[in-house]
Design a protein around this motif. Sequence first.
Motif, PDB file in Angstrom:
ATOM      1  N   THR A  85      31.323  38.756  42.530  1.00  0.00           N
ATOM      2  CA  THR A  85      32.298  39.775  42.127  1.00  0.00           C
ATOM      3  C   THR A  85      32.273  40.851  43.218  1.00  0.00           C
ATOM      4  O   THR A  85      31.458  40.760  44.138  1.00  0.00           O
ATOM      5  CB  THR A  85      31.912  40.418  40.781  1.00  0.00           C
ATOM      6  N   LEU A 141      33.577  40.838  35.392  1.00  0.00           N
ATOM      7  CA  LEU A 141      33.566  39.565  34.676  1.00  0.00           C
ATOM      8  C   LEU A 141      34.844  38.777  34.970  1.00  0.00           C
ATOM      9  O   LEU A 141      34.816  37.556  35.132  1.00  0.00           O
ATOM     10  CB  LEU A 141      33.438  39.840  33.172  1.00  0.00           C
ATOM     11  N   LEU A 167      34.590  37.258  38.369  1.00  0.00           N
ATOM     12  CA  LEU A 167      33.766  36.042  38.338  1.00  0.00           C
ATOM     13  C   LEU A 167      34.579  34.876  37.796  1.00  0.00           C
ATOM     14  O   LEU A 167      34.492  33.748  38.294  1.00  0.00           O
ATOM     15  CB  LEU A 167      32.533  36.296  37.462  1.00  0.00           C
ATOM     16  N   LEU A 168      35.408  35.188  36.780  1.00  0.00           N
ATOM     17  CA  LEU A 168      36.250  34.152  36.186  1.00  0.00           C
ATOM     18  C   LEU A 168      37.244  33.606  37.216  1.00  0.00           C
ATOM     19  O   LEU A 168      37.451  32.402  37.322  1.00  0.00           O
ATOM     20  CB  LEU A 168      36.988  34.742  34.989  1.00  0.00           C
TER      21      LEU A 168
END
Lengths: 408, 120, 176
Positions: free
Chosen positions: A117, A283, A286-287
């Motif tokens: 990230t 998050l 990261l996805l």
Amino acid sequence: MDCSSVVVCDLLRSGGMDPGLAMFIALLLGVVLVTTIPLVTVIFLIWVERKVAARIQDRLGPNRVGPFGLLQTFADMIKLITKENITPANADRVVYNFAPLLSVVSVVLIWAVIPFTPYHIGTDLEIGALYIVAVASLGTLAIMTAGWASNNKYALLGAFRVVAQLVSYEVPLVFALLVPIMLAGSMGMQDIVYAQAGMWFFFMVPLSAVLLFIASHAETGRGPFDLIEAESEIIAGFNIEYSGMKFGMFFAAEFIHVFTNAVLMAVFFFGGWWGPGALDAPLLALLYLGLKSAVIYFIYLWVRNTFPRVRIDQLLDLNWKFFVPLSIVNVLVVAFVLKILQELQIAVPLNASTNFLATIPMTVVLLLVNVAMTYALIAWLRNRGAKARQVDLANQHEDIVVAGAAGD
Amino acid sequence: MNVLNEWAFVGIFIAIAWVFPALPIIIARFFGPKKPNAIKLMTYESGVETVGDTWVQFKIQYYLYGLVFLIFDVEMVFLFPWAVAYNELNFFAFGAGLLFIFLLTDALIYAWRKNALEWS
Amino acid sequence: MIEINAQSIAFAILAVLTLGGGLGVVLNRNLFRGAIWLMVSLFGVAGIFVLLSAPFLAAVQVLVYIGAIAILITFAVMLTRSMTNLGERFVRRTAGIVVAVLLFFFILLGTILPVWGVDGTRYDDVSAPAENVATTRELGVALVDGNQFVLPFEVASLLLTAAMIGAIVIAREDEE
């Protein structure tokens, strides 16, 4: 990286711990976390791989253990753990045991510099890309030592093939890698991701992306480049004498390598973790990275299960007489066009604040150049192929005539 | 010091990375059976008894590929800083890089012409 | 006095790796294992480059020396007959020891003199890390700058070409 910028380190220090020690523990935790990611993912990926391969071959794949066969890998792991570890009597024991470890380590080490990230990366080395190439080159060594230590002719033959193959394909791989480095003006992995804020590099230099894809696929030694373990020729190549968990480690290393390559492709050409809102929600970032990698990983599997294996002489000819010259020309052409664009003020500096619209002119020019190069290449290949077929046809005709004459 | 801290991570990583593959192998040692016998420990070469020494001389062709690769490896090392600095350079720098690559392409062409890249 | 900190501990480990690897190369009677020890030694050198704030050189060390030259060496080992059990032993022990001690002495002299100074005055700032460490970008600029290293850069290319041609000529000698 300062102690105050690491949460764990700060926490420990406030608990009255020595700052140096606190930093060390924080680093240790970071390392364990980063290492676990590829190792846990691989358990799932083995299932994905088997499922996809099965579907491509019109089979069902694992479907007995757990829902959709999801627990199949765990069953396999239990099986491997309870297998006997056979070390052949003639093997060089120390080197024999060292090789499977090195093969996993060489791949896992790459994860130290992969940006997950905007804020989470093992360590953002200034020479990130070079570090990746350097560490990955240790994998060749692992296979070489494995083949030698087994003291088996098939294993040694397999090991030689690997070295010829892996070493050869490293050349186009690095030349393809030079292009995103040149565009980003940095080898740091985060810098390369930030440079794609306006536009993914894939749309600027698709040819380099394809080159990197093919070369990295060859580096993993999977079909159509799976000469290393060509079952029908040299049984299993370098790992023929390995059994149980030691074999499992070579297996795991290969899977982690493919997934790592997919992540690297995503980072170098598809903007890594970039996506709407990525900067605010780690998050989500990261996805994005995970999704991009998954798609690329699927293409790797698709290629693996679709193309027939090439011969060793074809493999090496393809590399040295096609990919290497092509990748060199590609670097030079991109460098030339980029310099002209910069001189004409069309190119914009690529960094985190680059606007999508601002990158369009340079993207269009670079893309057109790439398309022209690809078109010329395909035309040349078609021409060559046609000529080769004509020669073949003529030879066949001659053979028939000769055979007919002999038969009379 | 900042740079060294970054590398401390890599150093610890290199040390820790060995644990992960070593762990399953060590665990397997406890669970797996251990019944070696002479035939089991024989070199497996398609069920035929192995003939002669394995560690023998091999095809020189592999060595030639290694040599050509080595030259290109060193070349690539020089090109990395060139690529990193490229955006700040002028046309002269492009020319310098071009000449550098061109000279090495000569070597590739030589190897090609001399059939050093031929498998058989 | 040497301070005990993370850096000196890292240096100690790397020094052991480098020297131990070197000893392994010299003392091993199995050529292939010797090659592996060489890699350990080279890896230690790469680590020392990092400690000297030259990470680029460290990566180059791993990429070129371990990734390419070491592999070439293992190939060369494979080209040697009876590489695993060398029968010959070096007999002139005394001569060997004398040469080794002399060499060691000269190397020691060469390393210590610049630090301690000829007249006994010690340069204390030797151990202090440099403030301005050149980045890879600066290296790239210097390599192609007309006033700096562009000539060595091109000559290096020429040298590599010559090396390749020479290698091919030698390696293929027997076939023509």
